[in-house]
Scaffold this active site. Structure first.
Site, PDB file in Angstrom:
ATOM      1  N   HIS A 106      21.400  10.047   4.511  1.00  0.00           N
ATOM      2  CA  HIS A 106      21.628   8.821   4.627  1.00  0.00           C
ATOM      3  C   HIS A 106      20.096   8.671   3.974  1.00  0.00           C
ATOM      4  O   HIS A 106      19.158   9.083   4.934  1.00  0.00           O
ATOM      5  CB  HIS A 106      21.344   7.662   5.558  1.00  0.00           C
ATOM      6  N   ASP A 142      26.898   3.167   9.007  1.00  0.00           N
ATOM      7  CA  ASP A 142      26.135   4.159   9.306  1.00  0.00           C
ATOM      8  C   ASP A 142      25.442   3.623  10.561  1.00  0.00           C
ATOM      9  O   ASP A 142      24.640   3.812  10.748  1.00  0.00           O
ATOM     10  CB  ASP A 142      24.679   3.252   8.221  1.00  0.00           C
ATOM     11  N   CYS A 707     -26.740  30.908  -4.610  1.00  0.00           N
ATOM     12  CA  CYS A 707     -26.936  31.737  -3.982  1.00  0.00           C
ATOM     13  C   CYS A 707     -27.257  32.977  -3.594  1.00  0.00           C
ATOM     14  O   CYS A 707     -26.515  33.667  -2.950  1.00  0.00           O
ATOM     15  CB  CYS A 707     -25.231  31.702  -3.962  1.00  0.00           C
TER      16      CYS A 707
END
Length: 853
Positions: A106, A142, A707
């Site tokens: 469902h 359901d 860096c």
């Protein structure tokens, strides 16, 4: 375990296939009768496998089960009924017959929405959570016991189709198979459904789908998307019934300027704009509708509502006429009841269903080598003639929409008019962050606010990852050839070159990068990177490895290299565009899609880059950019189960945390570029002038925000004082100033936090006993001016000894640790530590700290 599958559609087919792969015996398949001469996909698949297929038009009559139907079912001896997508009423004589009973899928989180239109009502109610339930079938509506549930977030612009395709379909299949597995293992729960919170709304029908205009814009948007595609939310206007599709609540940057569309009952007239039809709720908020279906069934772009019929039909070339006939044959195969496909043949009026749309799109994509075609296009051009015209325009590249709507921030800087996007970039569109959250990005040169930038939230990360995943799995990016992918990257590099002055100016404005260096390095190397990896696209290949030379087999192992999927990229602030390019270009060349988090303090070149990807024709969703905090955005990328790789440049501490998150989430691949300390050792027999120049460039390049900067200088004792003197002389020649001035050597540090950290290191050096020769304070200017030769940066990036206006370097070592620094030579050495300087003029800045062992 023997299983009977009762259902239909592609969903039923997939569940059936997965159950067989798991080793279960499917003893029979029950599906719907053929429609217009076409069998359901579930039945077709089962017939291929030789599984008995039954197509009962009904299972009961006047409320009573049909004996012959029940008998045929019982003869199979099923131990479990699996109902993956069942639209028929199955009698309890069948539901209760197997020893394990029956389970059914469902599409809602029961008991919240019961009934056949549960998905629609999930959206109409504006629920924030949706999902599916696998429950034990009973004779109620359901109401059977719950076995398994899975939930997902409902995105603001989700429709029934997007929710189904994104979650309910793929995860629902897995859920059904998992439920069967639990039953087989004897571990399946039975949880009674509570009545509290249970709802039941009727099936959505066309007559009940009329829009109520006396409500807020969000409620109108929910109504339209909840009825999209079936039955379609409608209103009356211009003397006819208009049905609206593809509603969007995010209207950031849209201006309601265009032709008015009066709508009876609406708070204000709609406005037809280039982006679509803008509608208003009674709260005066806007929503945008992209498509309109006219009363005769024809679907048009909402932006074309007042244009009338397009009389400019294309004249087809000989090659296009051949393509047209091939497409005509595809229509014939899909529409078996149509004797001849004419120009006026309507796809849907000839009996086609939604599953046929998918088939047509896929067949035409295969026929036309991956042309970018969507299900939506079939709805927009329902007759054969219109469809061919649309297809040819796509093949010619004439179907491109008008320029993407971008809410620019405009500034006149460096003799240029900069037009800078400032919103998140998700799925090919610039959008506001969740909750319209923003933050200020600062110009480090003078401390002024450049603009407000959208601040990404966790929900925005989820949207971007979903867009990237869809682009990878379903989009054009994964379907085009590697050579075509390379062409797009070459085109992107060309566009970056055309806009290099603008990109370099933005880098100077947002990051404090010296313009001339930004032009050559930040932007120049980015362009080179994309060109380099564009050439790699069609050269990524596997290997053939002989593993057994014994005759007659001579076995071989073949390897194949494939893209990973969605890659998360977290970049630092020292080279905002270049670090983005280094990481992104390689990912794209390999066929991946990316979600990029630029540094929070330097987002603007990344967002300008996003605009250029649109102009280059990079498909939507391939590149997504989310300015925001690392703790929020970076963390969610590391944790997200759909991200398959993380690339990160930053601190060792954060790198460890990312690696842990990647391992715990889904063992995603990770590439880390973390902190480090690069020593420069200078002996007495060196060329001193050259050594000084090399030392200076190693320390001060890009303001020290580098860096690979020399984080430590070791100078032989006999030349130490002379070296320091020459360094001071050279530093005094440097011009610190506006990064846009062509003679500037050193711009501002990247941001205030970095500057404060540099000054803190100076103060720490004094406390630890160092002698301050010169400097150590901020240059007497606004914003982030200083000069420093320290070491790596604070935010976990490995920077140089030197930092200049605007950046904070993380110390590689304290002063006292210099005493333990090893030396590979028997010569005596003494370390030199260059620190920030205090200058009374733009040049007057450097002095040295020294500490003798």
């Amino acid at each position: 375990m023997k299983i009977a599958v009762i259902g239909q559609s592609l969903f039923g087919q997939e569940v059936y296939c997965h159950l067989r792969k798991e080793g279960y015996e499917v003893v029979g398949v029950f599906t719907v009768p053929d429609k217009n001469g076409k069998a359901d996909p579930l039945g077709l698949e089962a017939e291929k496998d030789g599984v008995p297929v039954f197509k009962f038009p009904r299972w009961r009559e006047k409320g009573q089960a049909l004996p012959d139907v029940v008998a045929k079912y019982q003869a199979l001896g099923a131990e479990l009924n699996v109902l993956p997508f069942c639209s028929q009423f199955i009698p309890m004589e069948v539901i209760n017959a197997p020893r394990h009973g029956s389970i059914i899928y469902h599409p809602s989180l029961l008991p919240r929405h019961r009934g056949a239109s549960a998905i629609n009502w999930t959206l109409i109610h504006g629920d924030k959570k949706g999902g599916f339930t696998v429950f034990w079938a009973d004779d109620g509506l359901d109401t059977g016991d719950l076995l398994l549930q899975r939930e997902c977030e409902i995105l603001p612009d989700d429709t029934v189709s997007t929710l189904y395709n994104r979650f309910l379909f793929p995860e629902g299949i897995k859920g059904m198979v998992q439920a069967v597995r639990l039953i087989a293992e004897g571990r399946a729960p039975r949880v009674p459904q509570p009545e509290e919170g249970a709802t039941y709304e009727g099936i959505q029908k066309k007559e009940t789908a009329k829009i109520n205009w006396e409500q807020p814009a969000e409620a109108i948007h929910n109504w339209i998307r909840g009825n999209d595609k079936v039955p379609g939310a409608w209103t009356e206007a211009c003397g006819q019934k208009l049905t609206f599709f593809n509603s969007m609540l995010n209207t950031a940057g849209l201006v309601p300027e265009g032709e008015a569309l009066p709508i009876p009952g609406a708070h204000r007239p709609g406005v037809v704009t280039k982006a679509g039809l803008i509608l208003f709720g009674n709260d005066d908020r806007m929503l945008l509708v992209k498509n309109i279906q006219l009363e005769d069934g024809k679907m048009i772009p909402a932006s074309h509502f007042f244009r009338g019929e397009d009389s400019s039909a294309l004249e087809l070339t000989e090659a296009e006429l051949v393509t047209m006939e091939a497409v005509r044959s595809a229509w014939k195969r899909i529409l078996p009841n149509v004797l001849e496909v004419e120009d006026s043949t309507d796809f849907f009026k000839s009996g086609a269903a939604s599953v046929d749309v998918v088939r047509l799109v896929e067949e035409v994509k295969e026929l036309c080598d991956g042309v970018e075609l969507e299900n939506e296009d079939v709805y927009m051009a329902t007759t054969f003639k219109d469809f061919i015209q649309l297809l040819v325009r796509k093949l010619r590249g004439d179907d491109k929409e008008s320029e993407c709507i971008i809410d620019y921030v405009e500034m006149t800087v460096n003799k240029l008019t900069l037009r800078m996007p400032h919103q998140l970039f998700i799925g090919g569109t610039f959008v506001d962050a969740e909750g319209a959250k923003t933050y200020e990005t600062i110009n480090p040169t003078d401390g002024s606010v450049i603009c407000q930038v959208s601040l990404a939230q966790v929900s925005d990360v989820d949207k971007a990852v979903a867009a990237a995943k869809d682009a990878f799995e379903n989009g054009l990016w994964g379907k085009i050839s590697a050579r075509d992918r390379g062409r797009l990257l070459y085109r992107l590099a060309d566009l970056m070159e055309q806009h290099q002055e603008e990109l370099a100016t933005i880098e100077a404005l947002d990051a404090g990068a010296v313009y001339t260096l930004a032009l050559k390095t930040h932007v120049g190397m980015s362009i080179q990177t994309f060109r380099y990896f564009a050439g790699w696209c069609d050269k990524i290949q596997g290997s053939t490895i002989p593993i057994n030379q014994a005759r007659p087999n001579r076995n071989l192992t073949l390897t194949r290299k494939e893209p990973i999927g969605v890659c998360g990229i977290v970049i630092p602030w020292n080279y905002p565009l270049m670090m983005l390019s280094w990481k992104t270009a390689a990912c794209l060349a390999a066929g991946n899609t990316v979600v990029i988090k630029p540094a929070q303090v330097t987002p603007l070149t990344a967002l300008k880059f996003a605009e250029l990807t649109l102009k280059a024709g990079i498909p939507k969703g391939v590149i997504n950019i989310l300015p925001g905090s690392g703790s929020l955005v970076g963390q969610r990328l590391s944790d997200h189960p759909d991200v398959r790789k993380i690339g990160f440049t930053g601190s060792t501490e954060v790198g460890k945390h990312i690696m842990k998150s990647c391992a715990l989430s889904n063992v995603k691949k990770v590439s880390l570029e973390l902190g480090g300390k690069s020593p420069l050792i200078i002996f007495a027999d060196c060329d001193l002038s050259k050594a000084v120049q090399m030392g200076m460039s190693s320390v001060f390049f890009n303001k020290g925000e580098n860096c690979i900067a020399a984080g430590r200088l070791f100078i032989e004792d006999s030349i130490h004082d002379q070296f320091v003197q020459k360094v001071v002389e050279e530093v005094k020649k440097m011009k610190i100033g506006n990064p846009l001035d062509r003679d500037t050597n050193h711009g501002p540090q990247n941001h205030q936090a970095h500057l404060r950290k540099l000054i803190e290191y100076c103060q720490r050096g004094v406390k630890e006993g160092a002698t301050l020769v010169c400097g150590g304070n901020q240059v007497p200017r606004p914003a982030t001016w200083t000069l420093c030769c320290l070491g790596p940066t604070p935010q976990n990036l490995a920077w140089p000894l030197a930092s200049s206006p605007g950046t904070l370097a993380r110390p590689c070592t304290s002063v006292t640790s210099w005493r333990q620094a090893p030396c590979s030579s028997t010569r005596t050495t003494r370390p030199t530590w260059l620190l920030p300087s205090e200058a009374s003029s733009s040049l007057d800045l450097a002095k040295t700290w020294e500490r003798r062992p």
